[in-house]
Design a protein around this motif. Structure first.
Motif, PDB file in Angstrom:
ATOM      1  N   GLU A  91       0.831  -1.191   0.000  1.00 45.01           N
ATOM      2  CA  GLU A  91       0.000   0.000   0.000  1.00 45.01           C
ATOM      3  C   GLU A  91       0.871   1.248   0.000  1.00 45.01           C
ATOM      4  OE1 GLU A  91      -2.483  -0.220   3.468  1.00 45.01           O
ATOM      5  OE2 GLU A  91      -0.874   0.383   4.792  1.00 45.01           O
ATOM      6  N   ILE A  92       0.247   2.360  -0.405  1.00 46.91           N
ATOM      7  CA  ILE A  92       0.965   3.621  -0.487  1.00 46.91           C
ATOM      8  C   ILE A  92       0.018   4.766  -0.136  1.00 46.91           C
ATOM      9  CG2 ILE A  92       0.515   3.878  -2.953  1.00 46.91           C
ATOM     10  CD1 ILE A  92       3.331   5.148  -3.205  1.00 46.91           C
ATOM     11  N   CYS A  93       0.562   5.775   0.508  1.00 48.70           N
ATOM     12  CA  CYS A  93      -0.210   6.958   0.884  1.00 48.70           C
ATOM     13  C   CYS A  93      -0.324   7.889  -0.323  1.00 48.70           C
ATOM     14  CB  CYS A  93       0.495   7.681   2.030  1.00 48.70           C
ATOM     15  SG  CYS A  93      -0.333   9.190   2.563  1.00 48.70           S
ATOM     16  N   VAL A  94      -1.465   8.533  -0.438  1.00 48.35           N
ATOM     17  CA  VAL A  94      -1.652   9.493  -1.517  1.00 48.35           C
ATOM     18  C   VAL A  94      -0.602  10.596  -1.439  1.00 48.35           C
ATOM     19  CG1 VAL A  94      -3.323  10.973  -0.320  1.00 48.35           C
ATOM     20  CG2 VAL A  94      -3.399  10.786  -2.815  1.00 48.35           C
ATOM     21  N   CYS A  95      -0.111  10.884  -0.248  1.00 56.34           N
ATOM     22  CA  CYS A  95       0.925  11.911  -0.081  1.00 56.34           C
ATOM     23  C   CYS A  95       2.222  11.525  -0.777  1.00 56.34           C
ATOM     24  CB  CYS A  95       1.170  12.204   1.395  1.00 56.34           C
ATOM     25  SG  CYS A  95       1.797  10.796   2.339  1.00 56.34           S
ATOM     26  N   ASP A  96       2.429  10.228  -1.018  1.00 55.06           N
ATOM     27  CA  ASP A  96       3.616   9.760  -1.733  1.00 55.06           C
ATOM     28  C   ASP A  96       3.375   9.657  -3.237  1.00 55.06           C
ATOM     29  OD1 ASP A  96       5.167   9.491   0.607  1.00 55.06           O
ATOM     30  OD2 ASP A  96       4.218   7.546   1.022  1.00 55.06           O
ATOM     31  N   LEU A  97       2.132   9.610  -3.645  1.00 52.21           N
ATOM     32  CA  LEU A  97       1.799   9.526  -5.073  1.00 52.21           C
ATOM     33  C   LEU A  97       1.830  10.898  -5.749  1.00 52.21           C
ATOM     34  CD1 LEU A  97      -1.201   7.022  -4.901  1.00 52.21           C
ATOM     35  CD2 LEU A  97       1.074   6.553  -5.830  1.00 52.21           C
ATOM     36  N   THR A  98       1.249  11.870  -5.112  1.00 53.51           N
ATOM     37  CA  THR A  98       1.061  13.189  -5.723  1.00 53.51           C
ATOM     38  C   THR A  98       2.362  13.837  -6.198  1.00 53.51           C
ATOM     39  OG1 THR A  98      -0.921  13.464  -4.385  1.00 53.51           O
ATOM     40  CG2 THR A  98      -0.030  15.441  -5.395  1.00 53.51           C
ATOM     41  N   PRO A  99       3.455  13.817  -5.416  1.00 54.97           N
ATOM     42  CA  PRO A  99       4.679  14.489  -5.865  1.00 54.97           C
ATOM     43  C   PRO A  99       5.316  13.871  -7.110  1.00 54.97           C
ATOM     44  CG  PRO A  99       4.784  14.033  -3.512  1.00 54.97           C
ATOM     45  CD  PRO A  99       3.584  13.336  -4.037  1.00 54.97           C
ATOM     46  N   ALA A 100       4.947  12.657  -7.464  1.00 51.25           N
ATOM     47  CA  ALA A 100       5.536  11.990  -8.621  1.00 51.25           C
ATOM     48  C   ALA A 100       5.004  12.536  -9.950  1.00 51.25           C
ATOM     49  CB  ALA A 100       5.272  10.491  -8.544  1.00 51.25           C
ATOM     50  N   PHE A 101       4.002  13.401  -9.887  1.00 48.58           N
ATOM     51  CA  PHE A 101       3.365  13.913 -11.096  1.00 48.58           C
ATOM     52  C   PHE A 101       3.362  15.437 -11.089  1.00 48.58           C
ATOM     53  CE2 PHE A 101       1.618   9.769 -10.183  1.00 48.58           C
ATOM     54  CZ  PHE A 101       1.602   9.145 -11.409  1.00 48.58           C
ATOM     55  N   ARG A 120      -8.973   5.419   4.587  1.00 49.33           N
ATOM     56  CA  ARG A 120      -8.608   6.700   5.197  1.00 49.33           C
ATOM     57  C   ARG A 120      -8.039   6.441   6.583  1.00 49.33           C
ATOM     58  NH1 ARG A 120      -9.062  11.876   4.460  1.00 49.33           N
ATOM     59  NH2 ARG A 120     -10.357  11.692   2.620  1.00 49.33           N
ATOM     60  N   ARG A 121      -6.894   7.071   6.838  1.00 49.70           N
ATOM     61  CA  ARG A 121      -6.257   7.012   8.163  1.00 49.70           C
ATOM     62  C   ARG A 121      -5.932   8.448   8.561  1.00 49.70           C
ATOM     63  NH1 ARG A 121      -1.961   2.471   6.517  1.00 49.70           N
ATOM     64  NH2 ARG A 121      -3.474   0.894   5.897  1.00 49.70           N
ATOM     65  N   THR A 143      -5.884  12.111   8.212  1.00 52.57           N
ATOM     66  CA  THR A 143      -6.070  13.017   7.063  1.00 52.57           C
ATOM     67  C   THR A 143      -5.593  12.400   5.756  1.00 52.57           C
ATOM     68  OG1 THR A 143      -3.929  14.049   7.490  1.00 52.57           O
ATOM     69  CG2 THR A 143      -5.864  15.093   8.479  1.00 52.57           C
ATOM     70  N   TRP A 144      -4.934  11.245   5.808  1.00 55.53           N
ATOM     71  CA  TRP A 144      -4.370  10.645   4.605  1.00 55.53           C
ATOM     72  C   TRP A 144      -5.177   9.432   4.147  1.00 55.53           C
ATOM     73  CZ3 TRP A 144      -1.470  13.935   2.391  1.00 55.53           C
ATOM     74  CH2 TRP A 144      -0.646  14.773   3.127  1.00 55.53           C
ATOM     75  N   VAL A 145      -5.116   9.178   2.835  1.00 51.25           N
ATOM     76  CA  VAL A 145      -5.763   8.003   2.254  1.00 51.25           C
ATOM     77  C   VAL A 145      -4.669   7.089   1.727  1.00 51.25           C
ATOM     78  CG1 VAL A 145      -7.363   7.162   0.495  1.00 51.25           C
ATOM     79  CG2 VAL A 145      -7.816   9.337   1.645  1.00 51.25           C
ATOM     80  N   TYR A 146      -4.774   5.818   2.051  1.00 49.79           N
ATOM     81  CA  TYR A 146      -3.813   4.811   1.600  1.00 49.79           C
ATOM     82  C   TYR A 146      -4.487   3.932   0.553  1.00 49.79           C
ATOM     83  CZ  TYR A 146      -0.717   6.173   5.353  1.00 49.79           C
ATOM     84  OH  TYR A 146       0.124   6.891   6.171  1.00 49.79           O
ATOM     85  N   TYR A 147      -3.742   3.611  -0.500  1.00 45.60           N
ATOM     86  CA  TYR A 147      -4.269   2.819  -1.611  1.00 45.60           C
ATOM     87  C   TYR A 147      -3.528   1.502  -1.706  1.00 45.60           C
ATOM     88  CZ  TYR A 147      -6.732   6.986  -3.025  1.00 45.60           C
ATOM     89  OH  TYR A 147      -7.577   8.058  -3.039  1.00 45.60           O
ATOM     90  N   ARG A 148      -4.275   0.462  -2.137  1.00 43.99           N
ATOM     91  CA  ARG A 148      -3.676  -0.848  -2.361  1.00 43.99           C
ATOM     92  C   ARG A 148      -4.315  -1.474  -3.604  1.00 43.99           C
ATOM     93  NH1 ARG A 148      -7.399  -1.436   1.453  1.00 43.99           N
ATOM     94  NH2 ARG A 148      -8.902  -3.116   1.250  1.00 43.99           N
ATOM     95  N   LEU A 149      -3.568  -2.327  -4.252  1.00 43.79           N
ATOM     96  CA  LEU A 149      -4.024  -3.035  -5.441  1.00 43.79           C
ATOM     97  C   LEU A 149      -5.040  -4.105  -5.047  1.00 43.79           C
ATOM     98  CD1 LEU A 149      -3.461  -3.588  -8.540  1.00 43.79           C
ATOM     99  CD2 LEU A 149      -1.950  -5.404  -7.721  1.00 43.79           C
ATOM    100  N   LEU A 150      -6.032  -4.313  -5.905  1.00 37.25           N
ATOM    101  CA  LEU A 150      -6.950  -5.446  -5.755  1.00 37.25           C
ATOM    102  C   LEU A 150      -6.523  -6.487  -6.789  1.00 37.25           C
ATOM    103  CD1 LEU A 150     -10.343  -3.591  -5.252  1.00 37.25           C
ATOM    104  CD2 LEU A 150      -8.916  -4.697  -3.534  1.00 37.25           C
ATOM    105  N   PRO A 151      -5.674  -7.427  -6.384  1.00 33.09           N
ATOM    106  CA  PRO A 151      -5.074  -8.345  -7.349  1.00 33.09           C
ATOM    107  C   PRO A 151      -6.072  -9.249  -8.060  1.00 33.09           C
ATOM    108  CG  PRO A 151      -4.499  -8.992  -5.119  1.00 33.09           C
ATOM    109  CD  PRO A 151      -5.220  -7.681  -5.025  1.00 33.09           C
ATOM    110  N   GLN A 152      -7.232  -9.490  -7.474  1.00 36.01           N
ATOM    111  CA  GLN A 152      -8.199 -10.358  -8.153  1.00 36.01           C
ATOM    112  C   GLN A 152      -8.645  -9.746  -9.487  1.00 36.01           C
ATOM    113  OE1 GLN A 152      -8.589  -8.993  -5.123  1.00 36.01           O
ATOM    114  NE2 GLN A 152     -10.662  -8.266  -4.779  1.00 36.01           N
TER     115      GLN A 152
END
Length: 137
Positions: free
Chosen positions: A60-70, A94-95, A97-106
């Motif tokens: 999983e990854i926090c949206v705070c780590d995704l945004t700066p990559a773009f 949501r945790r 103020t941050w949202v964490y995302y994970r892949l749904l491998p199915q």
């Protein structure tokens, strides 16, 4: 042909879910279900986001780590993430103020199974587009 000789598509295969795209035509309802998923993957930003999420150590990854990559605004990144989530490719939590995302491998496993050529269960690495163009000349 006797009933004992009939083969039921999708049974006894590694995926076990349904015939592949290359072994039988998709039914209308299957195409309608898959189209939004492929549409979600049809954008380079969403494809990169999915790759960043899927390749994350710990899953999983926090949206705070995704945004700066773009070089895009936070609302635009959130919109792309929402489309990936609606397509069933990712989930969020949501945790504070941050949202964490994970892949749904199915879902990605389902896509892989549908796109796999019959009789070729091993996936081949993706060849860079530049290499294919040069080989065709």
């Amino acid at each position: 042909m006797s009933k004992q000789e009939l083969v039921v598509l999708g049974q006894g295969t590694a995926s076990g879910c349904c015939p592949t795209l290359l072994s039988a035509p998709l039914e209308e309802d299957q195409a309608a279900e898959l189209a939004p998923v492929f549409k979600a993957l049809g954008d380079p930003v969403r494809l990169r986001l999915l790759s960043m999420i899927a390749s994350q150590q710990g899953g999983e990854i926090c949206v705070c780590d995704l945004t700066p990559a773009f070089e895009l605004s936070q609302p635009t990144i959130s919109h792309h993430l929402k489309l990936l989530k609606q397509a069933g490719l990712i989930a969020s939590e949501r945790r504070g103020t941050w949202v964490y995302y994970r892949l749904l491998p199915q879902k990605t496993d389902q896509l892989a199974a549908i796109l796999t050529r019959p009789g070729n269960p091993e996936a081949q690495p993706l060849e860079p587009l530049g290499d294919r163009a040069g080989a065709a000349s």
